[in-house]
Motif scaffolding. Structure first.
Motif, short mmCIF file in Angstrom:
data_model
loop_
_atom_site.label_atom_id
_atom_site.label_comp_id
_atom_site.label_asym_id
_atom_site.label_seq_id
_atom_site.Cartn_x
_atom_site.Cartn_y
_atom_site.Cartn_z
N THR A 63 57.42 -23.23 61.33
CA THR A 63 59.01 -23.04 60.78
C THR A 63 59.95 -24.13 61.05
N ILE A 65 60.67 -27.42 60.57
CA ILE A 65 60.87 -28.38 59.62
C ILE A 65 60.90 -28.10 58.24
N LEU A 66 61.07 -26.66 58.12
CA LEU A 66 61.35 -25.92 56.81
C LEU A 66 62.92 -26.29 56.67
N GLN A 78 60.59 -32.12 54.32
CA GLN A 78 61.47 -31.52 55.28
C GLN A 78 62.69 -30.92 54.99
#
Lengths: 152, 263
Positions: A63, A65-66, A78
């Motif tokens: 989670t 780079i969400l 990104q």
């Protein structure tokens, strides 16, 4: 459960063992102590592996780079809900990074950053994740080691 | 005297738990409300705008056939009672979920269709999220396309709206996030590379490209609940209907776009 400097183990050790039978790999949450806005000691007692940490950060399942962007040219998807991770190793010490991963809500109750190493104080967690931290102690240490290398 | 009266009144309000909480400051002002449509690429907008390319229009056509099909022990169609949907259903979806006197609570459009089937057609309920119920709901909702959302003002409904709002504001799941954290506070940002959006309910049922099918608002809500790693609610659960109610009150005045296309 009230937050203490040693959040899960200590007095609740037996309870934690009973309540968390399905923790990944049979691992119970490691105790830690907070000094100022940092956790100075490694959760595992060992230094993390920065190369493993980078792989964990760019894996969407974890989670990061969400919400965060960073120096990951291979990933076009990104997020921008949270600060860019470039140079994060200059902005924070290793201990400060560790607390921000473990339980950022301790520093800012309104943050949208999940607490990656906490199982108490959560509501309606899905069964598959119940009683488990988002990341293991070793994964936290690997990511901390990687973030500390982001100096530009 | 006025000051004393004001103090007494505010104490009463606090005691009754109906003071404005700080969270309310984060709600989106009416002038800044934006349909999910406005976040889409020109290609996806064009797909929605043209009925010959909007895949949701197939649901409308199939829904019209279902509207006219007789069924149940009563051997009645929707049209036998409601006649021309273009007249009788105009504006209906814009005020749903609505109050059902017999149940004493809110029902959404899908539930109203199934209640009609049970009460007037003596027919079995259509299963949630299957094609027939989606198509019929889409056909009914499309009759309100372009009309402003005007929530049902029934006083008995208001406690349910408040419950929906509480749920919207409540953090849950392993990621410990509430709807408001993204859809009030961060709707101008991106999750991975997707627009977060304001979570407006003004196009349902939608044709979602990610699903390659029509889907309900509850399906979309369940997606987000899974995303924050929380226990999900079953289709038709009171919590989801209450959330729908709050979302519609939050979107008051926005034109309905059913069948909307979303990425």
């Amino acid at each position: 459960m009230a937050r203490s400097a040693i959040p899960v183990v200590g007095g609740c050790f037996a309870l934690a063992l009973l309540a968390l039978p399905r923790l990944a790999g049979g691992e119970e949450l490691k105790s830690y102590s907070v000094t100022g806005d940092a956790i100075v000691e490694s959760l595992t007692g060992e230094a993390g592996d920065a190369a493993r940490g980078r792989k964990l950060v760019v894996d969407r399942a974890n989670t990061c780079i969400l919400c965060h962007s960073g120096p990951f040219p291979e990933d076009k998807f990104q997020g921008d809900l949270a600060p860019n991770l470039s140079g994060v190793g200059n902005r924070w010490s290793v201990g400060q990074l560790r607390l921000r991963l473990v339980d950022a809500s301790r520093l800012n109750p309104g943050t949208i950053m999940p607490s990656y190493y906490r199982v108490d104080g959560l509501d309606r967690v899905a069964k598959a994740w119940s009683g488990k931290p988002i990341l293991s102690a070793r994964q936290i240490e690997d990511i901390v080691a990687y973030l500390a290398t982001l100096r530009d | 005297m006025k000051v004393v009266a004001a103090i007494v009144l505010s104490s009463l309000l606090i005691a009754a738990g109906i003071v404005l909480r700080p969270l309310i400051a984060t709600e989106i002002p009416a002038s800044e409300r934006r349909s999910g449509y406005t976040f889409m690429s020109p290609d996806t907008k064009a797909m929605q705008d043209d009925d010959t390319t909007n895949p949701g229009m197939l649901g409308v056509i199939e829904g019209e056939a279902l509207w006219n099909r007789k069924g149940g022990s009563a051997d009645k169609s929707c049209a036998d009672c409601h006649h021309d949907a273009k007249v009788s259903m105009k504006g209906v979806a814009a005020r749903y979920p609505s109050y059902d006197k017999v149940l004493g609570g809110p029902v959404n459009l899908e539930q109203r269709i199934n209640l009609c089937r049970a009460r007037h057609q003596q027919a079995d309920p259509l299963p949630y999220e299957k094609h027939d119920l989606l198509a019929l709901t889409t056909y009914v909702a499309e009759q309100s396309r372009g009309m402003p959302i005007t929530p049902d003002p029934t006083p008995e409904l208001q406690p349910f709206v408040a419950k929906g709002r509480d749920l919207f504001m409540h953090r849950q799941g392993q990621l410990n996030l509430a709807c408001t954290n993204c859809h009030d506070d961060n709707w101008d940002k991106h999750l991975a590379s997707s627009a977060v959006t304001q979570g407006m309910p003004n196009g349902y049922p939608i044709y979602r490209l990610d699903w390659q099918s029509l889907g309900s608002l509850q399906r979309r809500l369940r997606n987000c609940i899974t995303g924050v790693r929380a226990q999900n609610y079953d289709y038709g659960a009171p919590e989801l209907v209450e959330l729908e109610l709050y979302l519609m009150s939050r979107a008051r005045g926005m034109p309905l776009e059913t069948p909307a296309v979303r990425p």
